[in-house]
Enzyme design. Sequence first.
Site, PDB file in Angstrom:
ATOM      1  N   LYS A  45       9.686  14.938 -36.945  1.00 27.46           N
ATOM      2  CA  LYS A  45      10.749  15.883 -37.296  1.00 27.46           C
ATOM      3  C   LYS A  45      11.538  15.383 -38.509  1.00 27.46           C
ATOM      4  CE  LYS A  45      10.889  17.556 -32.602  1.00 27.46           C
ATOM      5  NZ  LYS A  45      11.412  17.442 -31.252  1.00 27.46           N
ATOM      6  N   GLN A  89      16.287  15.619 -27.559  1.00 28.60           N
ATOM      7  CA  GLN A  89      14.863  15.293 -27.400  1.00 28.60           C
ATOM      8  C   GLN A  89      14.536  14.996 -25.929  1.00 28.60           C
ATOM      9  OE1 GLN A  89      12.637  15.320 -30.024  1.00 28.60           O
ATOM     10  NE2 GLN A  89      11.026  14.903 -28.531  1.00 28.60           N
ATOM     11  N   ASP A 112      15.513  24.710 -30.464  1.00 30.05           N
ATOM     12  CA  ASP A 112      14.360  24.525 -29.572  1.00 30.05           C
ATOM     13  C   ASP A 112      14.094  25.790 -28.751  1.00 30.05           C
ATOM     14  OD1 ASP A 112      13.032  22.115 -29.823  1.00 30.05           O
ATOM     15  OD2 ASP A 112      14.431  21.001 -28.539  1.00 30.05           O
TER      16      ASP A 112
END
Length: 263
Positions: A45, A89, A112
């Site tokens: 990322k 995460q 997300d």
Amino acid sequence: MEIKEYVAWRKANLKVEIEKLAKKPKLLIIQVNDDPASDAYVRGKLKDGAEIGADVQLHKLSPQISQEDLFKEIEKANADPSVDGLIVQLPLPKHISEAAVKLAVSPEKDVDGFHPLTKFDPCTPKGIIDYLKREGFPLKGSNAVVLGRSEIVGKPMAKLLTANDSNVTVLHSKSKDEDVRFYIAHADLIVAAVGKQGMLDESYPYKKEAWIVDVGINRGADGKLHGDVVPNLPVARQTPVPGGVGLLTRLALLENLMEAYKK
Ligand code: NAP
């Protein structure tokens, strides 16, 4: 267009778009684990962000942090106007509730796509749908089979396909093999998100015009990465592993970040 080529083209477009902006879109990644697989995803990322000129920052916290203190960090990022996109995460340490964390991230910044009120589509299904559209796959009225019904892939995939006017069948571990064969025989599109290496093999009755999207990432006995689908099936299109859906997922996060910035 091959997936690699498509992703490079989209990233180049995003880079040009960002170059014209006064402020770079900013993504904050909060990581609360010491998991090597997570470290690799986070590195990806950071690298993707750097490539398109976005400001991607990692805020690494101790896995021992209390849920309360983690929520304070999330709240801080929610309230920070310089942060456009925020992700926590996964996986989380056992003492922290994943469901509660997903609800804590502001739906406006939830790139997300995990919050129930999120403004964003989850990255893996979004990446797949964007690519299918770009390649001219006729979603409207198509017969789609989704193998797998997880919260992060199978279910949102089925939802997005339905929103795009596909006829969707969702199969799972309790589906009978004879039924899997029946639905596959009618499928124009098969999305495999099971997590079993080579589960879809030559023995299934595919339509020769079918497209197969392989989401699976499985570490094989040879130490290499393999999909849920054996390579080179007699169908019209089949996405590779590696170099397939993983790249589309990474791209979709950048597209969501850009959308978050614009909002
Ligand atoms: P998951 O949470 O383990 O879910 C797997 C799903 O497959 C479950 O719904 C399960 O059914 C179903 N299933 C198991 N055996 C089956 C069978 N024989 N036939 C049909 N369905 C079966 O996994 P996930 O998070 O969705 O991930 C799936 C795979 O995609 C994994 O390999 C993962 O690493 C990969 N993945 C890749 C990306 C990417 O960007 N490329 C992103 C996310 C995940 P039940 O519900 O009945 O248990």
